[in-house]
Write an enzyme that holds these catalytic residues in place. Structure first.
Site, PDB file in Angstrom:
ATOM      1  CG  LEU A  14      -4.145  52.616 -52.321  1.00 39.30           C
ATOM      2  CD1 LEU A  14      -4.611  53.912 -51.642  1.00 39.30           C
ATOM      3  CD2 LEU A  14      -3.038  52.934 -53.319  1.00 39.30           C
ATOM      4  CD  GLU A  74      -9.131  44.375 -44.294  1.00 34.48           C
ATOM      5  OE1 GLU A  74      -9.054  43.357 -45.010  1.00 34.48           O
ATOM      6  OE2 GLU A  74      -9.559  45.463 -44.701  1.00 34.48           O
ATOM      7  CB  THR A 104     -11.208  48.163 -53.034  1.00 36.63           C
ATOM      8  OG1 THR A 104      -9.828  48.346 -52.732  1.00 36.63           O
ATOM      9  CG2 THR A 104     -11.399  47.879 -54.503  1.00 36.63           C
TER      10      THR A 104
HETATM   11  N1  LIG Z   1      -3.022  56.992 -54.888  1.00 37.83           N
HETATM   12  C1  LIG Z   1      -4.144  56.315 -55.029  1.00 37.83           C
HETATM   13  N2  LIG Z   1      -4.235  55.340 -55.961  1.00 37.83           N
HETATM   14  C2  LIG Z   1      -5.371  54.651 -56.122  1.00 37.83           C
HETATM   15  N3  LIG Z   1      -6.485  54.858 -55.365  1.00 37.83           N
HETATM   16  C3  LIG Z   1      -6.461  55.801 -54.425  1.00 37.83           C
HETATM   17  C4  LIG Z   1      -5.292  56.571 -54.197  1.00 37.83           C
HETATM   18  N4  LIG Z   1      -5.530  57.422 -53.177  1.00 37.83           N
HETATM   19  C5  LIG Z   1      -6.796  57.205 -52.784  1.00 37.83           C
HETATM   20  N5  LIG Z   1      -7.387  56.233 -53.537  1.00 37.83           N
HETATM   21  C6  LIG Z   1      -8.767  55.777 -53.337  1.00 37.83           C
HETATM   22  O1  LIG Z   1      -8.761  54.901 -52.223  1.00 37.83           O
HETATM   23  C7  LIG Z   1      -9.393  53.664 -52.554  1.00 37.83           C
HETATM   24  C8  LIG Z   1      -8.728  52.542 -51.790  1.00 37.83           C
HETATM   25  O2  LIG Z   1      -8.926  52.772 -50.412  1.00 37.83           O
HETATM   26  P1  LIG Z   1      -8.197  51.878 -49.310  1.00 37.83           P
HETATM   27  O3  LIG Z   1      -6.718  52.001 -49.440  1.00 37.83           O
HETATM   28  O4  LIG Z   1      -8.782  52.245 -47.998  1.00 37.83           O
HETATM   29  O5  LIG Z   1      -8.682  50.445 -49.775  1.00 37.83           O
HETATM   30  P2  LIG Z   1      -7.967  49.036 -49.783  1.00 37.83           P
HETATM   31  O6  LIG Z   1      -7.534  48.725 -48.379  1.00 37.83           O
HETATM   32  O7  LIG Z   1      -6.910  48.988 -50.822  1.00 37.83           O
HETATM   33  O8  LIG Z   1      -9.168  48.100 -50.223  1.00 37.83           O
HETATM   34  P3  LIG Z   1     -10.007  47.001 -49.381  1.00 37.83           P
HETATM   35  O9  LIG Z   1      -9.939  47.404 -47.929  1.00 37.83           O
HETATM   36  O10 LIG Z   1     -11.399  47.093 -49.918  1.00 37.83           O
HETATM   37  O11 LIG Z   1      -9.295  45.722 -49.656  1.00 37.83           O
HETATM   38  C9  LIG Z   1      -9.263  53.553 -54.054  1.00 37.83           C
HETATM   39  O12 LIG Z   1     -10.283  52.739 -54.581  1.00 37.83           O
HETATM   40  C10 LIG Z   1      -9.361  55.005 -54.503  1.00 37.83           C
HETATM   41  O13 LIG Z   1     -10.709  55.410 -54.637  1.00 37.83           O
HETATM   42 MG   LIG Z   2      -8.613  48.206 -46.669  1.00 38.50          MG
END
Ligand SMILES: Nc1ncnc2c1ncn2[C@@H]1O[C@H](COP(=O)(O)OP(=O)(O)OP(=O)(O)O)[C@@H](O)[C@H]1O
Ligand SMILES: [Mg+2]
Length: 272
Positions: A14, A74, A104
């Site tokens: 995200l 980050e 993730t």
């Molecule tokens: N709308 C959504 N779509 C997809 N995943 C979602 C959603 N809302 C919550 N999640 C959950 O949140 C997780 C991603 O969390 P977050 O946004 O904190 O990680 P990220 O910053 O994208 O990943 P990383 O920090 O590991 O690079 C997804 O793996 C899923 O389990």
């Molecule tokens: Mg993240």
């Protein structure tokens, strides 16, 4: 005209955006696989802006924007954002704490006087929740998965300590999980329901994360553990599992409201 300050955390799953309008910080989220939507939203929404981007996909986004942006590490952005949110919600986290970012994947940090140090992590995180849920139940939508877990019964899937120790008192609490998914290979009679499996997947992730975090807190002599990341969004089961186990281990759990925007907020705050 003042420039709008925009902080963006482009993560593995995200993209989280925090932007300042007058005295308020507002939030927006996009799927990382739709980076072009982020770009057009920025062009459509702001005439005059300055942007700082962080997160693993910061370069993917920076390369798509036809103007220069600042970037930042980050982990520093995240701990700065956590400090900001704690002040905003008047949460006293103390001088030092463990910070677990369940994105993730899961990244674990020790924060002392606002400075973070990455001390570990696990590949078990929100991506695991989406991946295992899809493989076991065919569901891929995060909200459907979380809602589907609500009336699930983990006892149809997971093996508890007391189910192994028959006829004798177990040396640790019998209600602890002895083996996540462990009942499938031994005791189970019928295939568990979709809800049961979803609840157990969340159990596996929560218990993995909380176990590592409690060990980290012990090692770093701190009592507080702060949990953030979009995986906690509208996810009471994950929160409960982590909260209960953290307390059982005599540590204090904190869940920050808007915590998933910590990286984006930290990026925003570096702009002046
Ligand atoms: N709308 C959504 N779509 C997809 N995943 C979602 C959603 N809302 C919550 N999640 C959950 O949140 C997780 C991603 O969390 P977050 O946004 O904190 O990680 P990220 O910053 O994208 O990943 P990383 O920090 O590991 O690079 C997804 O793996 C899923 O389990
Ligand atoms: Mg993240």
């Amino acid at each position: 005209m003042n420039k709008t300050r925009i902080g963006i955390d482009a993560g593995g799953t995200l993209v989280k955006v925090a932007y300042q309008e007058e005295d308020q910080i507002k939030y927006q989220t996009f799927p990382s696989r739709k980076m072009d939507e982020v770009v057009s939203w920025i062009y459509d929404s702001f005439a005059n802006h300055k942007i700082c981007v962080t997160g693993g996909k910061n370069q993917v986004l920076a390369n798509k924007l036809n103007f220069p942006v600042e970037t930042m590490v980050e982990f520093d952005a995240t701990s700065r954002g956590v400090g900001f949110l704690a002040r905003q919600y008047t949460l006293s986290l103390g001088n030092d704490f463990i910070l677990a970012n369940v994105g993730t994947g899961t990244s674990i940090h020790y924060v002392m006087d606002g400075e973070q140090q990455r001390i570990g992590g696990t590949g078990v995180g929100g991506g695991t929740l989406l991946g295992l849920s899809y493989l076991l139940t065919g569901k891929i939508d995060f909200n459907e998965i979380v809602q589907g877990s609500n009336d699930g019964n983990r006892e149809n899937v997971d093996l508890k300590v007391k189910e192994i120790f028959e006829g004798v008192a177990p040396p640790i609490s019998g209600d602890l999980t002895a083996s996540n998914f462990g009942k499938i290979g031994s005791l189970i009679q019928e295939k568990p329901s979709t809800s049961d499996m979803l609840a157990s997947i969340i159990g596996l992730i929560g218990e993995t994360v909380v176990t590592i975090c409690c060990q980290a807190a012990h090692r770093y002599h701190t009592n507080s553990i702060v949990y953030i990341g979009s995986t906690f969004r509208s996810n009471p089961l994950l929160k409960n599992i982590i909260e209960e186990y953290t307390i059982l281990r005599e540590k204090r759990p904190f869940f920050l409201e808007d915590g998933e925007f910590s990286g984006a907020i930290g990026a925003l705050l570096t702009l002046n």
